[in-house]
Design a protein around this motif. Structure first.
Motif, short mmCIF file in Angstrom:
data_model
loop_
_atom_site.label_atom_id
_atom_site.label_comp_id
_atom_site.label_asym_id
_atom_site.label_seq_id
_atom_site.Cartn_x
_atom_site.Cartn_y
_atom_site.Cartn_z
N THR A 11 36.15 40.16 118.85
CA THR A 11 36.56 41.04 117.76
C THR A 11 37.76 41.87 118.21
O THR A 11 38.00 42.05 119.41
N ALA A 41 40.41 39.57 120.66
CA ALA A 41 39.72 38.33 120.27
C ALA A 41 40.62 37.13 120.56
O ALA A 41 41.83 37.20 120.39
N ALA A 96 42.02 39.15 111.91
CA ALA A 96 41.08 39.18 113.03
C ALA A 96 41.27 40.43 113.89
O ALA A 96 40.31 40.95 114.46
#
Length: 141
Positions: free
Chosen positions: A63, A67, A139
């Motif tokens: 995360t 990531a 993301a």
């Protein structure tokens, strides 16, 4: 900031004498890619702005900005599958923060693609890069 896999492609391009050989190599890279399961070839994974059918399925491990970014892609055109393979080599394994720092134009310029792709293919390549950057931004958030 190119990956080792992309550097290998750049070295191969330097070794190949002419663009016919380079195009063949790009097509061979596309043929070597695993196909995307047809279940994932849906509107949500389709890359808009490409003359060919193109799909990207992101795979983000972790995360936030750290990531790791990866994706699987596919196209109904062999040369485009090869371009996807080149983009995969350029971006796969980077963090999403690193993906956003890649100067794709400069890196791909080292291969001379901008001078040897049709305007439609160049626009499609830009659309694929835009999709990758969008996935990385989402993301990282």
């Amino acid at each position: 900031m190119a990956t080792e896999a992309f550097e290998d492609i750049a070295e191969t391009f330097e070794f190949l004498d002419d663009w016919e050989e380079r195009y063949r190599h790009v097509i061979e890279m596309g043929k070597a890619m695993a196909p995307l399961d047809p279940a994932f070839q849906v509107p949500a994974t389709k890359v808009e702005g490409c003359a060919s059918q193109v799909w990207f399925l992101p795979r983000i491990d972790g995360t936030g900005a750290g990531a790791r970014f990866d994706f699987q892609g596919d196209s109904d055109a062999m040369i485009v599958r090869g371009l996807i393979a080149i983009l995969h080599a350029l971006y796969s394994g980077l963090t999403v923060a690193e993906v956003l720092k890649v100067d794709a134009g400069a890196e791909l310029g080292r291969l001379g693609l901008d001078d040897h792709l049709s305007s439609q293919r160049s626009n499609g390549l830009k659309a694929m890069i835009g999709r990758i950057r969008k996935l990385a931004k989402e993301a990282a958030a």
